[in-house]
Design an enzyme around this catalytic site. Sequence first.
Site, short mmCIF file in Angstrom:
data_model
loop_
_atom_site.label_atom_id
_atom_site.label_comp_id
_atom_site.label_asym_id
_atom_site.label_seq_id
_atom_site.Cartn_x
_atom_site.Cartn_y
_atom_site.Cartn_z
CE LYS A 1 -3.81 5.84 2.38
NZ LYS A 1 -3.56 4.43 2.49
N GLY B 1 3.85 3.50 8.08
CA GLY B 1 3.86 2.47 9.13
C GLY B 1 5.28 2.13 9.56
CD GLU C 1 6.22 -0.71 3.49
OE1 GLU C 1 5.13 -0.96 4.03
OE2 GLU C 1 6.62 0.45 3.29
N GLY D 1 0.82 -1.22 0.00
CA GLY D 1 0.00 0.00 0.00
C GLY D 1 0.85 1.26 0.00
N PRO D 2 0.30 2.39 -0.43
CG PRO D 2 -0.72 3.84 -1.98
CD PRO D 2 -0.92 2.53 -1.26
CG ASP D 3 1.98 6.35 3.79
OD1 ASP D 3 1.06 5.96 4.52
OD2 ASP D 3 3.14 5.92 3.89
C1 5RP Z 1 4.04 1.23 5.85
C2 5RP Z 1 3.48 1.74 4.58
C3 5RP Z 1 2.05 1.47 4.32
O1 5RP Z 1 1.95 0.64 3.23
C4 5RP Z 1 1.36 2.77 4.10
O2 5RP Z 1 1.54 3.54 5.27
C5 5RP Z 1 -0.13 2.58 3.81
O3 5RP Z 1 -0.78 2.17 4.96
P1 5RP Z 1 -2.34 1.96 5.02
O4 5RP Z 1 -2.67 0.86 4.07
O5 5RP Z 1 -2.58 1.56 6.47
O6 5RP Z 1 -3.03 3.25 4.70
O7 5RP Z 1 4.16 2.33 3.76
O8 5RP Z 1 5.37 1.61 6.01
#
Ligand code: 5RP
Length: 251
Positions: free
Chosen positions: A134, A110, A116, A95-97
């Site tokens: 996102k 996270g 990752e 997943g991305p931020d």
């Molecule tokens: C962790 C990450 C996550 O993939 C990113 O923060 C997305 O998190 P979420 O799916 O909870 O929104 O990069 O390091």
Amino acid sequence: MDLPPISTRNEQDKAKLAAGKFAAENYVFDGGKIGLGSGTTSHYFVRALAQRLHAEDLDINCAVTSRSTHDLASELGVPLTDLDDIGRLDVCIDGPDEIDPHGAMIKGGGACLLWEKLVARNSDKVVIVADELKAVETLGAFPLPIEVVQFSWRTTARAVRELLVEYGYADDVVIYRREREGKPVVTDNGNFIIDVKLGEARSIRELTVDLNRIPGVVENGFFVDIAHEVVFGRPDGTAHAYGFPYVLDRH
Ligand code: 5RP
């Protein structure tokens, strides 16, 4: 194996679950070697993957991007092997931020960005799973996470600021060490995270290289030229896969 039902708390979770399920249904195949991302969306993927794995008795092997994903996957009976031993992965789902139309991302919300990036770079295909919140035109509203060694982290943060000024960013860009419940966040590798409020990220392809040249920086959260596709889920349970540049039809 009896698996717990997959629950969601809000509309955004429903969209994340839709993306995770889509990825489990469309990118996982018998005999596949799969990278398991971190964060809530990736964990929905892992839960959906576990359901498929047990229902269809799939023969797959997986590598994780964090201790939290390791714990979840183990609990759900997903077969795991160390990245060192598994060889090249067929696909990594993460997943991305933030993700821009060209697939450039900020990750590390996270604190798992190092594993990752290692897992993604060892994968033939990287598929990003996300809710549409996102999707951004320009990266940078989400603070850029940078993993730094604990030793003299303030010196490293100063060097990051100096580099940003060279790149034309303001000299008062906010940089802070990430904390949770009053204590510094420590990554799975024993390092700190500093978060950088860029506002609007520029020259990211060059910046990601130069940031990693600073002594004390372990890895930064720009993921450029890594993703091959993105799956956006919606709260109504639908999900669609896009190549880059993606164009979202937002109603
Ligand atoms: C962790 C990450 C996550 O993939 C990113 O923060 C997305 O998190 P979420 O799916 O909870 O929104 O990069 O390091």
